[in-house]
Scaffold this motif. Structure first.
Motif, PDB file in Angstrom:
ATOM      1  N   THR A  53       0.827  -1.203   0.000  1.00  0.00           N
ATOM      2  CA  THR A  53       0.000   0.000   0.000  1.00  0.00           C
ATOM      3  C   THR A  53       0.864   1.256   0.000  1.00  0.00           C
ATOM      4  N   GLU A  54       1.941   1.246   0.781  1.00  0.00           N
ATOM      5  CA  GLU A  54       2.846   2.399   0.805  1.00  0.00           C
ATOM      6  C   GLU A  54       3.459   2.634  -0.578  1.00  0.00           C
ATOM      7  N   LEU A  55       3.849   1.565  -1.251  1.00  0.00           N
ATOM      8  CA  LEU A  55       4.418   1.715  -2.592  1.00  0.00           C
ATOM      9  C   LEU A  55       3.391   2.272  -3.565  1.00  0.00           C
ATOM     10  N   THR A  56       2.159   1.811  -3.457  1.00  0.00           N
ATOM     11  CA  THR A  56       1.114   2.295  -4.348  1.00  0.00           C
ATOM     12  C   THR A  56       0.812   3.765  -4.090  1.00  0.00           C
ATOM     13  N   ARG A  57       0.843   4.172  -2.828  1.00  0.00           N
ATOM     14  CA  ARG A  57       0.610   5.578  -2.505  1.00  0.00           C
ATOM     15  C   ARG A  57       1.706   6.483  -3.065  1.00  0.00           C
ATOM     16  N   ALA A  58       2.875   5.925  -3.261  1.00  0.00           N
ATOM     17  CA  ALA A  58       3.970   6.731  -3.817  1.00  0.00           C
ATOM     18  C   ALA A  58       3.656   7.195  -5.235  1.00  0.00           C
ATOM     19  N   LEU A  59       2.700   6.543  -5.887  1.00  0.00           N
ATOM     20  CA  LEU A  59       2.347   6.923  -7.251  1.00  0.00           C
ATOM     21  C   LEU A  59       1.445   8.147  -7.286  1.00  0.00           C
ATOM     22  N   ALA A  60       0.790   8.464  -6.178  1.00  0.00           N
ATOM     23  CA  ALA A  60      -0.220   9.526  -6.177  1.00  0.00           C
ATOM     24  C   ALA A  60       0.329  10.888  -6.578  1.00  0.00           C
ATOM     25  N   PRO A  61       1.497  11.315  -6.085  1.00  0.00           N
ATOM     26  CA  PRO A  61       1.982  12.633  -6.502  1.00  0.00           C
ATOM     27  C   PRO A  61       2.163  12.762  -8.009  1.00  0.00           C
ATOM     28  N   ALA A  62       2.600  11.675  -8.644  1.00  0.00           N
ATOM     29  CA  ALA A  62       2.816  11.718 -10.091  1.00  0.00           C
ATOM     30  C   ALA A  62       1.505  11.861 -10.841  1.00  0.00           C
ATOM     31  N   ARG A  76      10.189   8.626  -3.379  1.00  0.00           N
ATOM     32  CA  ARG A  76       9.617   7.815  -2.299  1.00  0.00           C
ATOM     33  C   ARG A  76       9.929   6.331  -2.502  1.00  0.00           C
ATOM     34  N   LEU A  77       9.849   5.879  -3.725  1.00  0.00           N
ATOM     35  CA  LEU A  77      10.168   4.474  -3.995  1.00  0.00           C
ATOM     36  C   LEU A  77      11.644   4.193  -3.767  1.00  0.00           C
ATOM     37  N   GLN A  78      12.516   5.133  -4.121  1.00  0.00           N
ATOM     38  CA  GLN A  78      13.950   4.952  -3.887  1.00  0.00           C
ATOM     39  C   GLN A  78      14.241   4.853  -2.391  1.00  0.00           C
ATOM     40  N   TRP A  79      13.491   5.593  -1.594  1.00  0.00           N
ATOM     41  CA  TRP A  79      13.661   5.514  -0.136  1.00  0.00           C
ATOM     42  C   TRP A  79      13.450   4.074   0.328  1.00  0.00           C
ATOM     43  N   ARG A 109      13.791 -10.862  -0.032  1.00  0.00           N
ATOM     44  CA  ARG A 109      14.163  -9.517  -0.455  1.00  0.00           C
ATOM     45  C   ARG A 109      14.011  -9.338  -1.966  1.00  0.00           C
ATOM     46  N   GLU A 110      14.426 -10.324  -2.743  1.00  0.00           N
ATOM     47  CA  GLU A 110      14.339 -10.218  -4.195  1.00  0.00           C
ATOM     48  C   GLU A 110      12.898 -10.028  -4.653  1.00  0.00           C
ATOM     49  N   THR A 111      11.966 -10.727  -4.014  1.00  0.00           N
ATOM     50  CA  THR A 111      10.560 -10.588  -4.383  1.00  0.00           C
ATOM     51  C   THR A 111      10.042  -9.189  -4.054  1.00  0.00           C
ATOM     52  N   LEU A 112      10.414  -8.667  -2.892  1.00  0.00           N
ATOM     53  CA  LEU A 112       9.985  -7.321  -2.516  1.00  0.00           C
ATOM     54  C   LEU A 112      10.555  -6.278  -3.467  1.00  0.00           C
ATOM     55  N   LEU A 113      11.779  -6.479  -3.906  1.00  0.00           N
ATOM     56  CA  LEU A 113      12.377  -5.534  -4.851  1.00  0.00           C
ATOM     57  C   LEU A 113      11.693  -5.604  -6.213  1.00  0.00           C
ATOM     58  N   ARG A 114      11.200  -6.774  -6.590  1.00  0.00           N
ATOM     59  CA  ARG A 114      10.442  -6.887  -7.836  1.00  0.00           C
ATOM     60  C   ARG A 114       9.121  -6.130  -7.730  1.00  0.00           C
ATOM     61  N   ILE A 115       8.460  -6.235  -6.579  1.00  0.00           N
ATOM     62  CA  ILE A 115       7.220  -5.487  -6.380  1.00  0.00           C
ATOM     63  C   ILE A 115       7.489  -3.993  -6.488  1.00  0.00           C
ATOM     64  N   LEU A 116       8.577  -3.552  -5.868  1.00  0.00           N
ATOM     65  CA  LEU A 116       8.951  -2.142  -5.918  1.00  0.00           C
ATOM     66  C   LEU A 116       9.259  -1.714  -7.358  1.00  0.00           C
ATOM     67  N   ALA A 117       9.980  -2.557  -8.097  1.00  0.00           N
ATOM     68  CA  ALA A 117      10.318  -2.234  -9.485  1.00  0.00           C
ATOM     69  C   ALA A 117       9.071  -2.090 -10.350  1.00  0.00           C
ATOM     70  N   ALA A 118       8.027  -2.864 -10.030  1.00  0.00           N
ATOM     71  CA  ALA A 118       6.770  -2.748 -10.789  1.00  0.00           C
ATOM     72  C   ALA A 118       6.130  -1.387 -10.582  1.00  0.00           C
ATOM     73  N   ARG A 119       6.219  -0.857  -9.374  1.00  0.00           N
ATOM     74  CA  ARG A 119       5.674   0.480  -9.115  1.00  0.00           C
ATOM     75  C   ARG A 119       6.521   1.540  -9.815  1.00  0.00           C
TER      76      ARG A 119
END
Length: 268
Positions: A53-62, A76-79, A109-119
């Protein structure tokens, strides 16, 4: 923590009840599916869902600031990327339990980074279906893979099928709200509704939930909603889930729980 689920930050420790409430408000479909997970992994999966949810919210400003473009979201995603890679102090209330789940081997960790990369990919939209397909498999698909990993699934083929399950759910949800999403500025399927339905059904077929091993069926409950959404289309755009959808998930969840418990008893 604010009870409306709009902000995951607060002073002090993260409270399980507050987290559960925030996840249920922000992601009710996946929260419902998570209710059927074993108590031993459910808290970690709720942290995972809150992270998503936090990663998805990072899209809102854009989506809301044409001048800033995607930069605010990318920052935010880089953070979060820095936190996952150990390059930044984890000074967000979700970071400590998330990192602890990684240390304990519940999450990967690799799976979480893939989720982040998708955002990140959503902030740099590409008009090719292949790029969209990868984004769905890494994002919504990666989330279901992570749930499977939390349940102890390690078979690469089964995990790939859980990715397809998550992608099918994501495609179904996109189709369900298609008219509204077209006005949101969000990166959508680069085609029409018929093409999106076809992609979603292909994901669903690749998952083949009926033949999944018992250890993975609890992680595939979103496929129930995917199948219903893909059949229904956008007739319920903007509306909350009906009782029929919730009952279908509950029925499948109870069945999957019994199978999971029997398989655990047999293994012991």
């Amino acid at each position: 923590m604010k009870k409306d689920g709009q902000d995951m930050r607060q002073e002090g420790a993260l409270k399980a009840a507050d987290l559960e409430d925030a996840v249920r408000r922000a992601d009710p479909d996946r929260a419902l599916c998570a209710r059927f997970l074993p108590a031993s992994v459910r808290p970690d999966v709720e942290v995972l869902l809150a992270f998503h949810t936090e990663l998805t919210r990072a899209l809102a400003p854009a989506r809301s600031a044409a001048i800033a473009g995607p930069m605010a979201g990318l920052i935010r995603l880089q953070w979060w990327r820095d936190v996952l890679e150990g390059a930044r102090t984890p000074d967000h209330e979700l970071a400590p339990p998330l990192l602890l789940a990684l240390e304990r081997g519940v999450l990967c960790r690799e799976t979480l980074l893939r989720i982040l990369a998708a955002r990140e990919a959503e902030l740099d939209p590409q008009p090719e279906v292949s790029a969209w397909r990868k984004m769905m498999l890494d994002g919504a698909g990666g989330l279901q893979r992570a749930v499977g990993e939390a349940l102890g699934v390690r078979d690469a083929g089964v995990l790939a099928r859980l990715e397809a399950c998550g992608a099918a759910y994501g495609a179904g949800a996109m189709l369900r709200h298609w008219p509204r999403l077209q006005q949101s500025g969000r990166y959508l399927f680069p085609g029409d509704e018929a093409g999106l339905r076809g992609e979603g059904n292909a994901f669903l077929s690749a998952c083949d939930t009926a033949s999944l091993p018992s250890s993975a069926r609890l992680a595939a409950l979103p496929a129930i909603l995917a199948e219903r959404d893909l059949k229904r289309g956008s007739t319920q755009a903007g509306l909350p889930r009906g009782l029929g959808d919730r009952l279908a998930v509950m029925h499948a969840g109870w069945k999957a729980t019994r199978v999971f418990q029997r398989s655990g008893a047999a293994a012991s």
